[in-house]
Enzyme design. Structure first.
Site, short mmCIF file in Angstrom:
data_model
loop_
_atom_site.label_atom_id
_atom_site.label_comp_id
_atom_site.label_asym_id
_atom_site.label_seq_id
_atom_site.Cartn_x
_atom_site.Cartn_y
_atom_site.Cartn_z
N GLU A 184 7.45 17.71 5.39
CA GLU A 184 8.75 17.41 5.69
C GLU A 184 9.82 18.58 5.36
O GLU A 184 10.91 18.15 4.56
CB GLU A 184 9.33 16.01 5.25
C1 LIG Z 1 -0.82 16.20 4.04
C2 LIG Z 1 0.17 16.59 5.01
C3 LIG Z 1 0.52 15.74 6.05
C4 LIG Z 1 1.56 16.28 7.17
N1 LIG Z 1 1.98 15.65 7.94
C5 LIG Z 1 2.45 16.29 9.38
C6 LIG Z 1 2.55 15.30 10.38
O1 LIG Z 1 2.49 14.03 10.29
N2 LIG Z 1 3.05 16.05 11.50
C7 LIG Z 1 3.53 17.22 11.49
O2 LIG Z 1 3.69 17.77 12.48
N3 LIG Z 1 3.19 18.12 10.18
C8 LIG Z 1 2.71 17.63 9.28
N4 LIG Z 1 2.43 18.24 8.22
C9 LIG Z 1 2.89 19.74 8.28
C10 LIG Z 1 3.89 19.98 7.26
O3 LIG Z 1 5.01 19.61 7.70
C11 LIG Z 1 3.68 21.61 6.99
O4 LIG Z 1 2.76 21.82 6.11
C12 LIG Z 1 5.08 22.28 6.42
O5 LIG Z 1 5.98 22.38 7.70
C13 LIG Z 1 4.69 23.56 5.74
O6 LIG Z 1 4.08 24.48 6.95
P1 LIG Z 1 2.62 25.26 6.25
O7 LIG Z 1 1.78 24.33 5.43
O8 LIG Z 1 1.97 26.12 7.65
O9 LIG Z 1 3.23 26.36 5.32
P2 LIG Z 1 3.83 27.74 5.79
O10 LIG Z 1 4.98 27.64 6.78
O11 LIG Z 1 2.83 28.92 5.99
O12 LIG Z 1 4.92 28.07 4.27
C14 LIG Z 1 4.25 28.94 3.59
C15 LIG Z 1 5.31 29.17 2.33
O13 LIG Z 1 6.28 29.80 2.64
C16 LIG Z 1 7.65 29.13 2.34
N5 LIG Z 1 8.45 29.61 3.55
C17 LIG Z 1 8.25 29.57 4.78
N6 LIG Z 1 9.32 30.20 5.41
C18 LIG Z 1 10.21 30.45 4.46
C19 LIG Z 1 11.70 30.83 4.51
N7 LIG Z 1 12.29 30.95 5.71
N8 LIG Z 1 12.32 30.99 3.37
C20 LIG Z 1 11.72 30.72 2.38
N9 LIG Z 1 10.26 30.20 2.28
C21 LIG Z 1 9.78 30.08 3.43
C22 LIG Z 1 7.27 27.73 2.45
O14 LIG Z 1 8.20 27.02 1.66
C23 LIG Z 1 5.89 27.69 1.81
O15 LIG Z 1 6.09 27.57 0.47
C24 LIG Z 1 1.59 17.95 7.17
C25 LIG Z 1 1.18 18.64 6.05
C26 LIG Z 1 0.46 18.29 5.18
C27 LIG Z 1 -0.04 19.14 4.20
#
Ligand SMILES: Cc1cc2nc3c(=O)[nH]c(=O)nc-3n(C[C@H](O)[C@H](O)[C@H](O)COP(=O)(O)OP(=O)(O)OC[C@H]3O[C@@H](n4cnc5c(N)ncnc54)[C@H](O)[C@@H]3O)c2cc1C
Length: 816
Positions: free
Chosen positions: A501
């Site tokens: 989220e």
């Molecule tokens: C257990 C689990 C359940 C989930 N459930 C769902 C679900 O039901 N439906 C769904 O659609 N998604 C779901 N997600 C996805 C979740 O919302 C994403 O993991 C999240 O949005 C982050 O994306 P990412 O993991 O690809 O990280 P990335 O986007 O690759 O981010 C990597 C790092 O970069 C940072 N970052 C990225 N952009 C910026 C910025 N502009 N400024 C500063 N920092 C930044 C982030 O904070 C993070 O620390 C789930 C994820 C997990 C792990």
């Protein structure tokens, strides 16, 4: 001397008007009258005349409205239009979605505390309380988290059935569709209680009640879709999931490469208009067991079957699990917290247009739909799960630290442990207040975009801190996994909450201040909106009014910040009683400092501030801690100002003020335009940085509250499942604690005799008998010591296993 007096009178009159936000006219009159009177009385005619000329030179052009508009506002409007960065469509959507609540007051530099304090006290209805005491209590009694996390990697069938049958998945669904239609507070209370027993269960229950098919259908679904899905979702006949994230679109969810191409296909002999979907989604909670998949994709209409537009934009659909070509069922394994989570894929999957949420007219509105609903779920799910976990940690760690003895003392008596206990108590109080505030905002009908980001970020960050402290205080007991370990899985779960989220780094760096500054600021968004007024005359009129309002606002904040900084926030009318008034004053001071610093940063850096994430994150921190501290004060008022809670309130409050000071100091220290930073420092910290973190003495009082039964601890750990059932170690520890405390003086007598070499026996029971025979302790006291020793042994014990018991999977070799 007479010159100084006259100057001082003019300055004081101006300053007082700015402090109280008087109108331009009042300022001009007050300053001129003060100059005249003091100038005449002090016999300083020349100073008086020069000052009057300056004052008139400033006041007249500003008071002559037509002149001011044409000569001052018009050129500034042109400049503003040139330098204002164009908002992307995504940013525009994010800004327009959601409402502004009390956080707007915190950005005003002069919060109206009456607005906060008059908000109704959030309370569960009789029906909601009955649900907490009935089905929630029963469900907690059924949970065996070791069975879930280690043996089954899933909830057992009876728990799934119970959850569905009792409509835990239908908390946000209205009664007319068979749901529970609970308040946000009740929704939060249910999640908090479940999370004290199992992060897997609370996550499973949280998801269908958060952003997903039910929420989206309620707001945008067609009547047919609502009537079909909502009653089935309410009773768990349908299990929903929502798929947005994919390998190429994580935090930047708008960049999803998944597509839906409008096309025609023959289905059962009938030519059907629909979409051909290709998508690759991952991390989707509940997907492996979902019967209906909410899907976000970009919709294209290259053959113009729907209209002129080819790229329609992000669109949302609901695909039944039976859709041909849908690849679903495999699982991810999120850090040993085995709630159902997995990928969903499809290539050229055909679905009729009726799968679009809200029908074809909602095609392309998907991002807006998501953002509009996001804040409500985000205000509840993760803050509640985090709060529940923290409350349970507070109860368990306090009791454990009193029961566990080393060096002849309860470990709670060691100052190092006391420090960790104080953090656990203070931060739990703050987080519980924060979570309650955002749930209450939702119940008032708000869509709290900024507070929900604050709550998501800070509740999960503090949960991480407390999980760490809990592990540290428990030592090896929390490290060795098994049915007896109630802390280890919480430690594993924390990074999940941090990531979902809106991953925390992004939430802090980009969202809290980025949205807060524009959304909550009394002028900035309106000024930007003024640029799009078509009627030039009206545009100038509006811009002029906003501009001069804004300038006055800035001057007032500078004066307020400086004056309150000089007095150490000891003066001024504000809310609260004799105990809390000083707290409200501090919030007044830092609200003015935030408003001033934000204005200066935005004014000097303009659109570049968006890319200075380290600066905007710090200003976001200031806003967050102001919000959290206000939530604590509101909670204190709502609970009847209990004196016993003051150590928690004081610890949490001073921590917030200390963090605000550090954040403001860091922001000003790193502001690139140094002369501006020097001026800001003088206005924000005229006497230097004088906030201090919560004292050791205060920490000792907080720790003491955690380690013995008392009313304040009961309020802090409200909604923790405490029934001392076989599956609930924390409940049983709570039940034993009074005996542990009662045994302490007896143990001291016994220990003294033991040290004096009064007993010949080498085993504990033998020594107890001898102590009783020698009259050192009574029979009842011997019984008490025996009972406590046995009880405590259970809680300090850990599990051990045969190697085979730990082999959850076949080895690769076995599988081959
Ligand atoms: C257990 C689990 C359940 C989930 N459930 C769902 C679900 O039901 N439906 C769904 O659609 N998604 C779901 N997600 C996805 C979740 O919302 C994403 O993991 C999240 O949005 C982050 O994306 P990412 O993991 O690809 O990280 P990335 O986007 O690759 O981010 C990597 C790092 O970069 C940072 N970052 C990225 N952009 C910026 C910025 N502009 N400024 C500063 N920092 C930044 C982030 O904070 C993070 O620390 C789930 C994820 C997990 C792990």
């Amino acid at each position: 001397m007479s010159v100084i007096l006259t100057l001082l009178a003019a300055l004081l009159a101006s300053g007082a008007c700015a402090y109280h936000r008087s109108s331009l006219r009042t300022w001009a009159i007050a300053t001129i009258v003060a100059t005249l009177v003091v100038g005449l009385l002090a016999h300083a005619p020349w100073t008086m005349v020069i000052l009057l000329i300056i004052e008139l030179a400033i006041a007249l052009p500003l008071l002559l409205v037509d002149f001011r508009r044409k000569q001052i506002s018009l050129p500034l409007l042109k400049l503003f239009a040139k330098v204002t960065p164009k908002l992307s469509e995504t940013e525009q959507t994010a800004l327009e979605a959601g409402t502004v609540g009390f956080e707007g007051e915190l950005f005003s530099g002069k919060p109206d505390w009456h607005e906060l304090l008059k908000q109704p006290k959030p309370e569960l209805s009789v029906e909601e309380q009955a649900f907490m005491d009935g089905p929630v209590e029963e469900l907690c009694g059924m949970i065996d988290d070791w069975q879930i996390t280690h043996e089954l990697a899933d909830l057992p069938p009876n728990v799934w059935e119970f959850i569905k049958k009792n409509r835990f998945f239908g908390m946000i669904i209205p009664k007319q569709y068979g749901g529970l239609q609970f308040s946000a507070l009740a929704h939060s209370a249910v999640l908090q209680k479940l999370s004290t027993m199992s992060a897997t269960v609370s996550s499973t229950v949280a998801v269908p009640n958060s952003l997903g098919p039910a929420e989206l259908l309620l707001h945008y679904g067609s009547e047919e879709q609502k009537n079909h899905y909502l009653p089935r979702l309410a009773v768990g006949e349908e299990i929903p999931c929502f798929a947005l994230t994919g390998p190429y679109a994580g935090s930047d969810a708008t960049s999803i490469p998944d597509t839906g191409i409008v096309c025609k296909q023959v289905v059962d002999g009938v030519e059907t208009l629909g979409i051909r979907l290709t998508f690759d989604k991952r991390y989707i909670t509940l997907a492996p067991v979902a019967t209906v998949v909410g899907l976000a994709f970009r919709m294209f209409d290259p053959e113009h079957l729907l209209g002129d537009k080819e790229d329609l934009g992000i669109t949302l659909a609901l695909l039944p699990r039976s859709t041909a070509g849908l690849e679903i069922g495999r699982r991810h394994f999120p850090l040993n917290i085995p709630f159902q989570n997995g990928p969903v894929r499809g290539k050229d999957v055909f679905a009729p247009l009726s799968v679009l949420i809200g029908g074809p007219q909602m095609a392309g509105h998907g991002w807006r739909m998501l953002v509009e609903c996001l804040s409500v779920g985000r205000a509840i799910s993760l803050p509640s799960n985090a709060t529940g976990g923290m409350r349970a940690s507070a109860l368990a760690t306090g009791a454990y630290a009193r029961m566990r003895k080393q060096f002849g003392l309860a470990v709670a008596r060691f100052e190092g442990v006391e420090e960790a206990l104080a953090r656990i108590g203070g931060l739990t109080y703050a987080t519980a207040a924060l979570s309650r505030a955002t749930a209450a905002a939702v119940d008032r009908g708000e869509k709290p975009a900024v507070p929900s980001a604050i709550a998501k970020y800070h509740a999960t960050e503090w949960a991480r801190q407390i999980a760490k402290d809990t592990m540290d205080v428990h030592g090896g007991k929390a490290v060795q996994l098994g049915p007896k370990n109630y802390a280890g899985r919480g430690w594993s779960a924390v990074p999940i909450a941090i990531t979902v989220e809106g991953a925390n780094i992004m939430t802090r760096s980009l969202m809290i201040f980025g949205q807060g500054a524009i959304r909550c600021h009394p002028y900035v968004l309106k000024e930007m909106q003024a640029l799009s007024i078509a009627d030039r005359g009206e545009q100038l009129k509006t811009f002029d009014r906003l501009l001069f309002g804004h300038v006055g606002f800035g001057i007032s904040n500078a004066v307020r910040s400086f004056a309150m900084g000089l007095s150490g926030a000891r003066l001024g009318e504000t809310a609260g009683d004799a105990y809390t008034r000083r707290y409200y004053r501090k919030l007044d001071r830092y609200s003015a400092a935030l408003a001033l610093t934000a204005d200066v940063f935005m004014g000097v850096l303009g659109g570049k501030l968006k890319f200075k994430e380290k600066l905007s994150a710090r200003l976001g921190d200031v806003l967050s801690y102001l919000y959290i501290a206000s939530a604590m004060l509101k909670r204190y008022e709502d609970t009847g100002r209990p004196e016993a809670d003051r150590p928690f309130l004081a610890w949490g409050f001073h921590e917030c003020m200390w963090l605000i000071q550090n954040a403001l100091d860091g922001a000003i220290r790193n502001f690139p335009v140094r002369p501006v930073a020097w001026l800001l420092r003088a206005l924000v910290f005229p006497l230097g940085r004088r906030e201090v973190p919560p004292s050791d003495r205060l920490g000792r009082r907080v720790a003491a509250l955690l380690t013995a039964p008392n009313d304040a601890l009961d309020r802090l750990t409200d909604w923790v499942y405490t029934t001392p059932t076989a599956n609930n170690t924390i409940g049983r520890m709570k039940a034993l604690l009074p005996d542990v405390i009662a045994a302490e003086p007896v143990d001291r007598k016994f220990g003294k005799a033991l040290k004096a070499g009064q007993f010949t026996s080498h085993d504990y029971l033998g020594q107890l008998t001898e102590a009783q025979q020698a009259g050192v302790i009574s029979a009842a006291e011997a019984d008490l010591l025996k009972r406590v020793r046995e009880g405590v042994f259970e809680f300090i014990s850990v599990d051990d296993f045969d190697t085979d018991e730990l082999r959850a999977f076949k080895t690769r070799a076995d599988a081959a």
